[in-house]
Scaffold this motif. Structure first.
Motif, PDB file in Angstrom:
ATOM      1  N   GLY A 292       0.811  -1.218   0.000  1.00  0.00           N
ATOM      2  CA  GLY A 292       0.000   0.000   0.000  1.00  0.00           C
ATOM      3  C   GLY A 292       0.842   1.265   0.000  1.00  0.00           C
ATOM      4  O   GLY A 292       2.061   1.221  -0.108  1.00  0.00           O
ATOM      5  N   THR A 320      -3.474   3.109   1.839  1.00  0.00           N
ATOM      6  CA  THR A 320      -4.199   2.033   1.163  1.00  0.00           C
ATOM      7  C   THR A 320      -3.602   0.699   1.593  1.00  0.00           C
ATOM      8  O   THR A 320      -2.421   0.620   1.952  1.00  0.00           O
ATOM      9  CB  THR A 320      -4.095   2.138  -0.367  1.00  0.00           C
ATOM     10  OG1 THR A 320      -2.738   1.857  -0.774  1.00  0.00           O
ATOM     11  CG2 THR A 320      -4.488   3.525  -0.855  1.00  0.00           C
ATOM     12  N   GLU A 322      -3.580  -2.974  -0.274  1.00  0.00           N
ATOM     13  CA  GLU A 322      -4.004  -3.533  -1.554  1.00  0.00           C
ATOM     14  C   GLU A 322      -3.122  -4.667  -2.061  1.00  0.00           C
ATOM     15  O   GLU A 322      -2.503  -4.567  -3.126  1.00  0.00           O
ATOM     16  CB  GLU A 322      -4.036  -2.427  -2.605  1.00  0.00           C
ATOM     17  CG  GLU A 322      -2.758  -1.568  -2.675  1.00  0.00           C
ATOM     18  CD  GLU A 322      -2.812  -0.534  -3.771  1.00  0.00           C
ATOM     19  OE1 GLU A 322      -3.082  -0.898  -4.931  1.00  0.00           O
ATOM     20  OE2 GLU A 322      -2.564   0.643  -3.463  1.00  0.00           O
ATOM     21  N   GLU A 336      -8.579  -3.574  -2.423  1.00  0.00           N
ATOM     22  CA  GLU A 336      -7.948  -2.386  -1.839  1.00  0.00           C
ATOM     23  C   GLU A 336      -8.958  -1.548  -1.061  1.00  0.00           C
ATOM     24  O   GLU A 336     -10.063  -1.292  -1.515  1.00  0.00           O
ATOM     25  CB  GLU A 336      -7.341  -1.535  -2.963  1.00  0.00           C
ATOM     26  CG  GLU A 336      -6.754  -0.212  -2.500  1.00  0.00           C
ATOM     27  CD  GLU A 336      -6.268   0.621  -3.678  1.00  0.00           C
ATOM     28  OE1 GLU A 336      -5.416   1.496  -3.470  1.00  0.00           O
ATOM     29  OE2 GLU A 336      -6.761   0.402  -4.813  1.00  0.00           O
TER      30      GLU A 336
END
Length: 358
Positions: A292, A320, A322, A336
């Motif tokens: 992320g 984030t 993800e 995500e």
């Protein structure tokens, strides 16, 4: 006034780096400090003492008057080069702090040639760290961007059908963003189906979506200058047991990484949590990017959640999470969400369902 508080935080860099002034020429930093979102040819100078100076071309003057906060507005009529010479003389800046990663070589050369006494100091790390900690207004803007982004997923699910082009889905998503208050996208919509889903940064194409395919939809609206960034993996009808296995491996990896998030933890530990889960499933070698990154005015900001990161998560960061698995000729899976680091741990800002495959 939130931008005044941000200006105060940025001004501390002047003391820590022992410079006479700070200079910003990139729109993201200028917007962060002054609320002015210019187009190009704009400079913001923050002196050690006194009011900050915003230099704009004539065509940006009226908008600068309407949008900017806590700055004096200067219009240059000749050239940006002359404007640089003017502020150097006016503010008596001999040691200038500027973010190298956001400064053109042209500008750096011009500054160096104006006077042999001028010294340039890189403040890239410092400004990234300041911007990484979001205030209440920034968090609220990101939350709104996330909500608009989720409306984009609603429309994606409505339009997904046999024979629809990836471009059609992307266009519908971007239209939905606009009518819900997003002036611009955080990045071009990724709608990647079938083999295209194995490309982490695939662009929406004229490929038609077929039943039985995986579709990775990675989208982000922008609200009041701040980005949302969400990814969901969707299937049109049933998919193979192999893809389902990968999907649940990625989902478990994401959940485990999110559970690690709290103030004081190293970004690399969050990344390791996701990788360890994928290793247990035998898919770690197909995870080709970091877990992320920070998010804010720009879709990719400090810190990066990677195995090479030295960053430590702090309260107020928005990142984030993800993880993804990408296998050529089979397909890719990515999930995500945007996560706020809080005093007690974390809050997931997105609530959109994740189990969207059959």
């Amino acid at each position: 006034m939130p931008h005044l508080n941000r200006l105060k935080r940025v001004k501390k860099i002047i003391e820590s780096k022992d410079v006479d002034c700070l200079l910003f020429s990139d729109i993201s930093n200028i917007y962060y400090i002054s609320h002015f979102k210019g187009f190009e040819g704009v400079l913001l100078i923050i002196p050690k003492d006194g009011t900050s100076e915003l230099y704009v071309p004539k065509l940006e003057y009226e908008r600068a008057l309407e949008e900017s906060e806590n700055v004096n507005i200067n219009v240059y009529s000749e050239s940006l080069e002359q404007a640089i010479k003017d502020f150097i003389g006016k503010l008596k800046c001999k040691k200038i702090g500027l973010p190298y990663f956001k400064t053109s070589l042209w500008l750096a050369n011009k500054l160096s040639k104006i006077s042999q006494e001028i010294k340039l100091e890189d403040i890239s790390k410092e400004i990234m760290e300041v911007r990484a900690i979001k205030d209440i207004d920034e968090v609220e803007a990101i939350k709104k961007a996330v909500k608009i982004t989720e409306k984009g997923f609603d429309e994606a699910l409505n339009i997904l059908s046999e024979g629809v082009r990836e471009l059609d889905v992307a266009a519908k998503i971007e239209y939905t963003f606009k009518v819900n208050g997003s002036y611009e996208v955080a990045f071009p919509c990724i709608v990647a189906s079938g083999r295209n889903s194995a490309l982490p940064h695939a662009t929406a194409s004229e490929k038609t979506i077929r039943r039985g395919e995986i579709v990775v939809v990675d989208i982000g609206a922008k609200y009041m200058g701040y980005c949302g960034d969400l990814t969901r993996t969707i299937s049109l009808g049933s998919v193979s047991s192999k893809l389902k296995d990968i999907f649940y491996a990625v989902l478990e990896a994401q959940k485990e990484a999110i559970r690690k998030i709290k103030p004081g933890i190293k970004a690399s530990e969050v990344d390791a949590a996701a990788r360890n889960v994928l290793k247990e499933y035998g898919y770690d070698k197909f995870f080709t990017h970091s877990t992320g990154h920070g998010i804010g005015i720009e879709v990719h900001e400090y810190p990066r959640l990677s195995n090479k990161s030295n960053a430590t998560l702090k309260t107020g960061m928005v990142v984030t999470v993800e993880p993804g698995v990408y296998i050529r000729d089979l397909g890719g899976i990515r999930i995500e969400d945007d996560v706020l680091v809080t005093d007690s741990g974390y809050v997931i800002l997105s609530t959109y369902p994740k189990d969207l495959i059959e």
